[in-house]
Motif scaffolding. Structure first.
Motif, short mmCIF file in Angstrom:
data_model
loop_
_atom_site.label_atom_id
_atom_site.label_comp_id
_atom_site.label_asym_id
_atom_site.label_seq_id
_atom_site.Cartn_x
_atom_site.Cartn_y
_atom_site.Cartn_z
N VAL A 69 0.86 -1.18 0.00
CA VAL A 69 0.00 0.00 0.00
C VAL A 69 0.90 1.23 0.00
O VAL A 69 1.85 1.31 0.78
N LEU A 70 0.60 2.17 -0.89
CA LEU A 70 1.33 3.43 -0.98
C LEU A 70 0.35 4.58 -0.81
O LEU A 70 -0.63 4.68 -1.56
N ASN A 71 0.61 5.42 0.18
CA ASN A 71 -0.21 6.60 0.39
C ASN A 71 0.56 7.60 1.24
O ASN A 71 1.78 7.45 1.41
N GLU A 72 -0.11 8.58 1.81
CA GLU A 72 0.56 9.58 2.65
C GLU A 72 0.13 9.50 4.11
O GLU A 72 0.51 10.35 4.91
N TRP A 73 -0.63 8.49 4.47
CA TRP A 73 -1.14 8.37 5.84
C TRP A 73 -0.08 7.83 6.79
O TRP A 73 0.55 6.83 6.50
N GLN A 74 0.09 8.55 7.92
CA GLN A 74 1.06 8.14 8.93
C GLN A 74 0.34 7.87 10.25
O GLN A 74 -0.57 8.60 10.62
N LEU A 75 0.79 6.84 10.93
CA LEU A 75 0.24 6.54 12.25
C LEU A 75 0.45 7.73 13.18
O LEU A 75 1.50 8.38 13.13
N PRO A 76 -0.49 8.01 14.07
CA PRO A 76 -0.31 9.10 15.04
C PRO A 76 0.98 8.91 15.87
O PRO A 76 1.64 9.89 16.22
N GLU A 77 1.33 7.67 16.15
CA GLU A 77 2.54 7.38 16.95
C GLU A 77 3.81 7.89 16.26
O GLU A 77 4.83 8.14 16.92
N TRP A 78 3.77 8.06 14.96
CA TRP A 78 4.95 8.50 14.22
C TRP A 78 5.33 9.96 14.53
O TRP A 78 6.43 10.39 14.22
N GLN A 79 4.43 10.71 15.13
CA GLN A 79 4.72 12.11 15.45
C GLN A 79 5.90 12.25 16.40
O GLN A 79 6.56 13.28 16.43
N GLU A 80 6.16 11.21 17.19
CA GLU A 80 7.26 11.24 18.16
C GLU A 80 8.61 10.92 17.54
O GLU A 80 9.65 11.11 18.17
N VAL A 81 8.63 10.44 16.30
CA VAL A 81 9.87 10.02 15.64
C VAL A 81 10.62 11.24 15.12
O VAL A 81 10.02 12.17 14.60
N LYS A 82 11.93 11.20 15.22
CA LYS A 82 12.80 12.28 14.74
C LYS A 82 13.13 12.04 13.26
O LYS A 82 14.21 11.56 12.92
N TRP A 83 12.19 12.36 12.40
CA TRP A 83 12.38 12.18 10.96
C TRP A 83 13.36 13.21 10.43
O TRP A 83 13.46 14.30 10.96
N SER A 84 14.03 12.91 9.33
CA SER A 84 14.98 13.83 8.72
C SER A 84 14.31 15.08 8.18
O SER A 84 14.83 16.17 8.32
#
Length: 172
Positions: A69-84
């Protein structure tokens, strides 16, 4: 000559897609990997992503051998991750699987190459995904292809002891 393609899944593919995910779930459970269950990915979810044209299938000689599956939806838990690039437009990869009998044949690598080309073509800055921390094959698969672990999340709806997922990203 073998015919290979990756295209959006269709309603006609749905039975094959469901069978593929069920086969993958069964093999994961036999290995003690409690990554997928009856809640996710379930039939309703698979129908929904096919209808939304977010499901892509990898076909070999017309047979569905992989799906994602390819889309732009991110889990709410991902907000805590230090993305680049937390503000950049990123493509999210979900529900990635290859027919168990065809794993370690290069199909998964071809699917990931498709994802990266698709992301570049559509103007995405990078790709993100999460992978169950207790699935060493999946972790190695992503890491050897240049995906960088950016953090860990805890998914409380997963079985006890199987809640930790690693978040990966690749800037393209």
């Amino acid at each position: 000559m073998i015919q290979e393609s990756i295209t959006p899944g269709t309603k006609e593919d749905l039975g094959s897609i469901i069978d593929l995910f069920e086969a993958c779930k069964k093999v994961l459970l036999m290995k003690g990997i409690f990554q997928w269950d009856d809640q996710y990915p379930n039939k309703e979810y698979l129908e929904w992503v096919v209808n939304e044209k977010e499901m892509y299938v990898y076909r070999v000689d017309g047979k569905v051998m992989g799906a994602m599956v390819l889309n732009e939806w991110q889990l709410p838990e991902w907000q805590e991750v230090k993305w680049s690039e937390p503000e950049g437009k990123v493509l999210i990869l979900h529900s990635f699987c290859v027919q168990p009998s065809a794993q370690r044949t290069g199909y998964g690598g071809k699917m990931l190459e498709f994802v990266e080309a698709f992301a570049k073509e559509k103007g995405y800055a990078g790709i993100r995904l999460d992978a169950f921390s207790g699935n060493p094959s999946a972790l190695k698969f992503y890491e050897t292809r240049g995906y960088i672990k950016k953090g860990e999340i805890f998914i409380s709806t997963k079985p006890l002891g199987h809640e930790t997922y690693y978040c990966y990203e690749k800037i393209i």
